[in-house]
Design an enzyme around this catalytic site. Structure first.
Site, short mmCIF file in Angstrom:
data_model
loop_
_atom_site.label_atom_id
_atom_site.label_comp_id
_atom_site.label_asym_id
_atom_site.label_seq_id
_atom_site.Cartn_x
_atom_site.Cartn_y
_atom_site.Cartn_z
N CYS A 57 39.97 37.19 38.75
CA CYS A 57 40.32 36.13 39.70
C CYS A 57 39.71 34.77 39.40
O CYS A 57 38.50 34.64 39.17
CB CYS A 57 39.93 36.58 41.11
N CYS B 264 34.70 32.25 46.16
CA CYS B 264 34.69 33.58 46.80
C CYS B 264 33.50 34.41 46.34
O CYS B 264 33.21 34.46 45.15
CB CYS B 264 36.01 34.30 46.47
N ARG C 265 58.00 43.81 44.93
CA ARG C 265 57.92 42.38 44.60
C ARG C 265 57.42 42.14 43.17
O ARG C 265 56.32 42.56 42.82
CB ARG C 265 57.00 41.68 45.61
N1 SAM Z 1 40.79 37.43 48.79
C1 SAM Z 1 41.82 38.29 49.21
C2 SAM Z 1 41.81 39.63 48.53
O1 SAM Z 1 41.33 39.71 47.40
O2 SAM Z 1 42.27 40.59 49.12
C3 SAM Z 1 43.19 37.67 49.09
C4 SAM Z 1 43.58 36.82 47.91
S1 SAM Z 1 43.68 37.66 46.34
C5 SAM Z 1 43.85 36.32 45.21
C6 SAM Z 1 45.22 38.52 46.39
C7 SAM Z 1 45.60 39.40 45.23
O3 SAM Z 1 46.07 38.63 44.15
C8 SAM Z 1 44.52 40.26 44.60
O4 SAM Z 1 44.30 41.43 45.32
C9 SAM Z 1 45.11 40.59 43.25
O5 SAM Z 1 45.86 41.78 43.31
C10 SAM Z 1 46.04 39.40 42.98
N2 SAM Z 1 45.53 38.55 41.87
C11 SAM Z 1 44.44 37.75 41.92
N3 SAM Z 1 44.26 37.12 40.75
C12 SAM Z 1 45.25 37.53 39.93
C13 SAM Z 1 45.59 37.23 38.57
N4 SAM Z 1 44.86 36.41 37.83
N5 SAM Z 1 46.68 37.82 38.04
C14 SAM Z 1 47.42 38.67 38.80
N6 SAM Z 1 47.14 38.99 40.08
C15 SAM Z 1 46.07 38.43 40.64
FE1 SF4 Z 2 37.94 36.75 46.18
FE2 SF4 Z 2 39.74 36.56 44.25
FE3 SF4 Z 2 38.60 38.89 44.75
FE4 SF4 Z 2 40.34 37.86 46.55
S1 SF4 Z 2 40.80 38.53 44.46
S2 SF4 Z 2 38.36 38.79 46.95
S3 SF4 Z 2 39.89 35.68 46.26
S4 SF4 Z 2 37.55 37.03 44.00
#
Ligand code: SAM
Ligand code: SF4
Ligand code: DTB
Length: 331
Positions: A61, A54, A262
């Site tokens: 992330c 990404c 949730r």
């Molecule tokens: N890429 C899209 C976005 O960021 O909107 C969708 C996928 S993203 C992984 C969805 C959500 O997962 C993020 O907005 C964040 O709030 C949550 N998230 C991502 N990584 C995480 C982590 N390591 N621990 C907890 N929540 C996480």
């Molecule tokens: Fe990309 Fe992860 Fe950020 Fe979603 S949360 S925009 S997957 S880097």
């Protein structure tokens, strides 16, 4: 009196957030029982339909191309694969299926059309369908709605001040813009945040205040506890305490009495007792399955045991929350 969602001021939200914990939990439990059956829980399943690589630099992330997390990238899955996973989730008792893509934004073209087809087919299984694909234009939100999408997840993560320390490749305003497109398309808004990013209490209050001030209040509010990912800037963060999680859930339940709150990422590290406290504080939805998007999660079997222990029943899809609209004080 129960307050209208957007009439909460920042000081009122702060006061609510700082209520002594047991009092806060009691108030949240009251609001919960008033609008929902406390023995019902929504079971959702997540699937990463496009993994890793990404372009965004979200500091928490595993999927950001900016960090070395050792994650295996996976291009967009085939429609049949996704529908198969949705079918299995349904058979295991899930009623909501959420498809996540590691995209900065959805782009018009073949891949977006493929996602629309996934939405059509998964919704025809009778599941509530949710997507989280990054930023959306108004047009894309409308096309997703037309295809049968029920909800769109787009988190604000934290307060606007702290946000820039966590993500630099987009702004808080960008997030709000997509949320506006989602609401205007008539999609149900799923929006919440993450605890444990190193944010202050003020940042959490700012997040809650922003959420409660949205023109369309979220129908579902995910509360995530950071799953620290080695290789990311937040990979060494300590795990958030269960008390902070319970406080956030309780505050969210009072601010959004009709929403699904949730208990999302981080459940793998919580004992049954800790999860029971979260449910008492008003959480009424979880992700089930042995994987979230990229991290391990308790599987269906473990959750079934927990539900049996606590007397929780999975909720049917599209079920209305209690029609009782009188405030707890009036009863
Ligand atoms: N890429 C899209 C976005 O960021 O909107 C969708 C996928 S993203 C992984 C969805 C959500 O997962 C993020 O907005 C964040 O709030 C949550 N998230 C991502 N990584 C995480 C982590 N390591 N621990 C907890 N929540 C996480
Ligand atoms: Fe990309 Fe992860 Fe950020 Fe979603 S949360 S925009 S997957 S880097
Ligand atoms: C949300 O608020 N939590 C889910 C869902 N929305 C998309 C994602 C959690 C991701 C946890 C880290 C991972 O598994 O990669």
């Amino acid at each position: 009196m129960e307050m209208e969602h957007n009439s909460w001021t920042r000081p009122q939200v702060a006061q609510l957030y700082r209520t002594p914990l047991l009092e806060l939990m009691h108030r949240a439990a009251q609001a919960h029982c008033h609008h929902h059956d406390p023995c019902q829980i929504q079971v959702c399943t997540l699937l990463s339909i496009k993994t890793g690589g990404c372009p965004e630099d979200c500091g928490y992330c595993s999927q950001s191309a900016h960090y070395q997390t050792g994650l295996q990238r996976q291009p967009l899955l085939e429609v049949e694969e996704v529908v198969g996973a949705a079918q299995r989730a349904k058979e295991a008792g899930s009623t909501r299926f959420c498809m996540g893509a590691a995209w900065r934004q959805a782009r018009e073209g073949e891949e977006f059309d493929q996602v629309l087809e996934m939405v059509r087919q998964v919704s025809s299984l009778g599941l509530e369908v949710c997507c989280t694909l990054g930023m959306l234009s108004q047009e894309q939100a409308l096309r997703l709605k037309e295809a049968g999408l029920y909800a769109y997840n787009h988190n604000l993560d934290t307060g606007p001040q702290y946000y820039r320390q966590v993500v630099s490749t987009r702004t808080y305003q960008d997030r709000l813009q997509t949320l506006a497109h989602v609401a205007q398309a008539g999609l149900s808004v799923c929006c919440g945040g993450i605890l444990g990013l190193g944010e202050s209490e003020e940042d959490r209050i700012d997040l809650l205040h922003t959420l409660v001030s949205l023109p369309t209040p979220p129908e579902s509010v995910p509360v995530n506890a950071l799953v620290p990912i080695p290789g990311t800037p937040l990979g060494q963060q300590p795990r958030v305490s269960v008390w902070e999680l319970v406080r956030m859930i309780a505050a969210a339940r009072i601010l959004f009495p009709r929403a699904m709150v949730r208990l999302s990422a981080g459940r793998d590290q919580l004992s049954d007792e800790a999860q029971a406290l979260c449910f008492l504080a008003g959480a009424n939805s979880i992700f089930s399955g042995d994987k979230l998007l990229t991290t391990p999660h308790p599987g269906f079997a473990k959750d079934a045991e927990l539900f049996a222990l606590l007397g929780l029943q999975p909720r049917a899809p599209y079920e209305e929350t209690s029609a009782d609209t009188t405030s707890p004080m009036q009863r």
